[in-house]
Design a protein around this motif. Structure first.
Motif, PDB file in Angstrom:
ATOM      1  N   UNK A  31       0.733  -1.212   0.049  1.00 55.15           N
ATOM      2  CA  UNK A  31       0.222   0.099  -0.191  1.00 55.15           C
ATOM      3  C   UNK A  31       0.808   1.339   0.039  1.00 55.15           C
ATOM      4  N   UNK A  32       2.123   1.160   0.301  1.00 59.92           N
ATOM      5  CA  UNK A  32       3.046   2.311   0.571  1.00 59.92           C
ATOM      6  C   UNK A  32       4.687   1.784   0.604  1.00 59.92           C
ATOM      7  N   UNK A  33       5.236   2.158  -0.313  1.00 57.48           N
ATOM      8  CA  UNK A  33       6.422   1.560  -0.550  1.00 57.48           C
ATOM      9  C   UNK A  33       7.565   2.233   0.683  1.00 57.48           C
ATOM     10  N   UNK A  34       8.556   1.316   0.649  1.00 55.08           N
ATOM     11  CA  UNK A  34       9.681   2.016   1.733  1.00 55.08           C
ATOM     12  C   UNK A  34       9.823   3.337   1.375  1.00 55.08           C
ATOM     13  N   UNK A  35      10.199   3.692   0.033  1.00 56.55           N
ATOM     14  CA  UNK A  35      10.686   4.940  -0.359  1.00 56.55           C
ATOM     15  C   UNK A  35       9.491   5.974   0.052  1.00 56.55           C
ATOM     16  N   UNK A  36       8.199   5.796  -0.312  1.00 57.93           N
ATOM     17  CA  UNK A  36       7.065   6.678   0.164  1.00 57.93           C
ATOM     18  C   UNK A  36       7.176   6.845   1.750  1.00 57.93           C
ATOM     19  N   UNK A  37       7.289   5.708   2.492  1.00 57.60           N
ATOM     20  CA  UNK A  37       7.263   5.801   3.781  1.00 57.60           C
ATOM     21  C   UNK A  37       8.277   6.911   4.311  1.00 57.60           C
ATOM     22  N   UNK A  38       9.361   6.672   3.914  1.00 59.06           N
ATOM     23  CA  UNK A  38      10.641   7.587   4.169  1.00 59.06           C
ATOM     24  C   UNK A  38      10.086   9.067   3.828  1.00 59.06           C
ATOM     25  N   UNK A  39       9.385   9.430   2.856  1.00 54.71           N
ATOM     26  CA  UNK A  39       9.158  10.607   2.497  1.00 54.71           C
ATOM     27  C   UNK A  39       7.895  11.145   3.225  1.00 54.71           C
ATOM     28  N   UNK A  40       6.887  10.218   3.488  1.00 50.30           N
ATOM     29  CA  UNK A  40       5.988  10.690   4.439  1.00 50.30           C
ATOM     30  C   UNK A  40       6.420  10.942   5.963  1.00 50.30           C
ATOM     31  N   UNK A  41       7.286  10.174   6.528  1.00 52.27           N
ATOM     32  CA  UNK A  41       7.836  10.402   7.654  1.00 52.27           C
ATOM     33  C   UNK A  41       8.455  11.914   7.891  1.00 52.27           C
ATOM     34  N   UNK A  42       9.286  12.002   6.763  1.00 56.72           N
ATOM     35  CA  UNK A  42       9.871  13.293   6.535  1.00 56.72           C
ATOM     36  C   UNK A  42       8.974  14.669   6.452  1.00 56.72           C
ATOM     37  N   UNK A  43       7.884  14.278   5.722  1.00 54.18           N
ATOM     38  CA  UNK A  43       6.925  15.389   5.615  1.00 54.18           C
ATOM     39  C   UNK A  43       6.060  15.589   6.878  1.00 54.18           C
ATOM     40  N   UNK A  44       6.031  14.423   7.649  1.00 55.20           N
ATOM     41  CA  UNK A  44       5.135  14.897   8.852  1.00 55.20           C
ATOM     42  C   UNK A  44       5.956  15.373   9.788  1.00 55.20           C
ATOM     43  N   UNK A  45       7.532  15.197   9.946  1.00 55.55           N
ATOM     44  CA  UNK A  45       8.307  15.589  11.001  1.00 55.55           C
ATOM     45  C   UNK A  45       8.541  17.370  10.446  1.00 55.55           C
ATOM     46  N   UNK A  46       8.406  17.843   9.323  1.00 57.31           N
ATOM     47  CA  UNK A  46       8.386  18.955   9.193  1.00 57.31           C
ATOM     48  C   UNK A  46       6.927  19.782   9.429  1.00 57.31           C
ATOM     49  N   UNK A  47       6.005  18.954   9.098  1.00 61.85           N
ATOM     50  CA  UNK A  47       4.645  19.759   9.736  1.00 61.85           C
ATOM     51  C   UNK A  47       4.568  19.957  11.363  1.00 61.85           C
ATOM     52  N   UNK A  48       4.960  18.767  11.921  1.00 65.37           N
ATOM     53  CA  UNK A  48       5.137  18.824  13.316  1.00 65.37           C
ATOM     54  C   UNK A  48       6.021  20.043  13.935  1.00 65.37           C
ATOM     55  N   UNK A  49       7.203  20.063  13.372  1.00 61.68           N
ATOM     56  CA  UNK A  49       7.951  21.380  13.623  1.00 61.68           C
ATOM     57  C   UNK A  49       7.439  22.559  13.453  1.00 61.68           C
ATOM     58  N   UNK A  50       6.796  22.955  12.455  1.00 59.35           N
ATOM     59  CA  UNK A  50       6.170  24.146  11.955  1.00 59.35           C
ATOM     60  C   UNK A  50       4.985  24.256  13.091  1.00 59.35           C
ATOM     61  N   UNK A  51       4.283  23.357  13.358  1.00 59.59           N
ATOM     62  CA  UNK A  51       3.238  23.399  14.381  1.00 59.59           C
ATOM     63  C   UNK A  51       4.113  23.856  15.751  1.00 59.59           C
ATOM     64  N   UNK A  52       5.019  23.078  15.823  1.00 62.89           N
ATOM     65  CA  UNK A  52       5.841  23.340  17.323  1.00 62.89           C
ATOM     66  C   UNK A  52       6.162  25.051  17.264  1.00 62.89           C
ATOM     67  N   UNK A  53       6.880  25.563  16.158  1.00 62.57           N
ATOM     68  CA  UNK A  53       6.962  26.887  16.183  1.00 62.57           C
ATOM     69  C   UNK A  53       5.896  27.819  16.273  1.00 62.57           C
TER      70      UNK A  53
END
Length: 218
Positions: A187-209
């Protein structure tokens, strides 16, 4: 210089942007431009978050339940919910030990948290309204209401130390990342998982700011 090479290596030329520290403090649009540029949050990140949303949306109710269970593990985070929250007019316990995960105000708060978690996964990140909402989420935890109707009605907002807001965002980030990793590879390739985790990390840090800017005067 590599052995046998006569061509000196050159350092890359880096274009240095000018950032007005006053402007990014007072202008949300300028701050978001700075944050997204610094973290490299792009339309591709927004697309991958939208793609994974249907795959992890089902975990949100459990995520919120577990989040409040985590908050109840410590008296300093549990005590916050002895205060009446905005929009809640139901009964409040008089003693901390009487506050449970089934208390009326906790159920009320869970509705908001589920809405926030779903918006993180489904928002239009090209819209200024999305960033304005996330900024108001930060403001409303400082004891100052960002919503005019709440001020008019005399509804008190939350008053939560930034420390605990930041810790909870870190906890939510871990849960979302683990959820993405558990999605089957078909359903989600390992590469897409890596990209999804990176994107989530960015959003959470923006919300943190968008929390910290209302607590820290810089």
């Amino acid at each position: 210089m590599p052995q046998g090479s006569s061509t000196p290596q050159k350092c890359p030329v880096i274009f240095t942007q000018e950032v007005d520290p006053v402007l990014i403090r007072v202008s949300l649009d300028d701050r978001i431009a700075y944050l997204t540029d610094f973290l490299g949050f792009t339309s591709h990140d927004a697309k991958i978050i939208s793609r994974i949303a249907p795959l992890v949306n089902g975990l949100i109710p459990d995520l919120v339940d577990d989040m409040y269970a985590k908050l109840f593990e410590f008296d300093i985070t549990k005590k916050v919910f002895m205060q009446r929250n905005q929009g809640f007019d139901g009964p409040l316990p008089s003693k901390l030990e009487d506050l449970t995960l089934d208390s009326a105000q906790i159920k009320f708060r869970k509705v908001f948290m589920k809405s926030w978690a779903r918006r993180v996964l489904t928002s239009d990140y090209t819209s200024g309204k999305t960033w304005a909402y996330m900024d108001k989420v930060g403001i409303m935890h400082t004891g100052v209401s960002p919503f005019k109707h709440q001020r008019t009605m005399g509804i008190a907002p939350l008053n939560v130390p930034y420390r605990d807001c930041a810790l909870m965002l870190g906890w939510v980030q871990q849960v979302l990342m683990r959820a993405v990793l558990k999605v089957p590879n078909d359903k989600l390739s390992p590469d897409d998982k890596a990209e999804a985790i990176t994107a989530i990390n960015k959003i959470i840090w923006i919300q943190n700011d968008l929390f910290s800017r209302h607590y820290i005067n810089e």
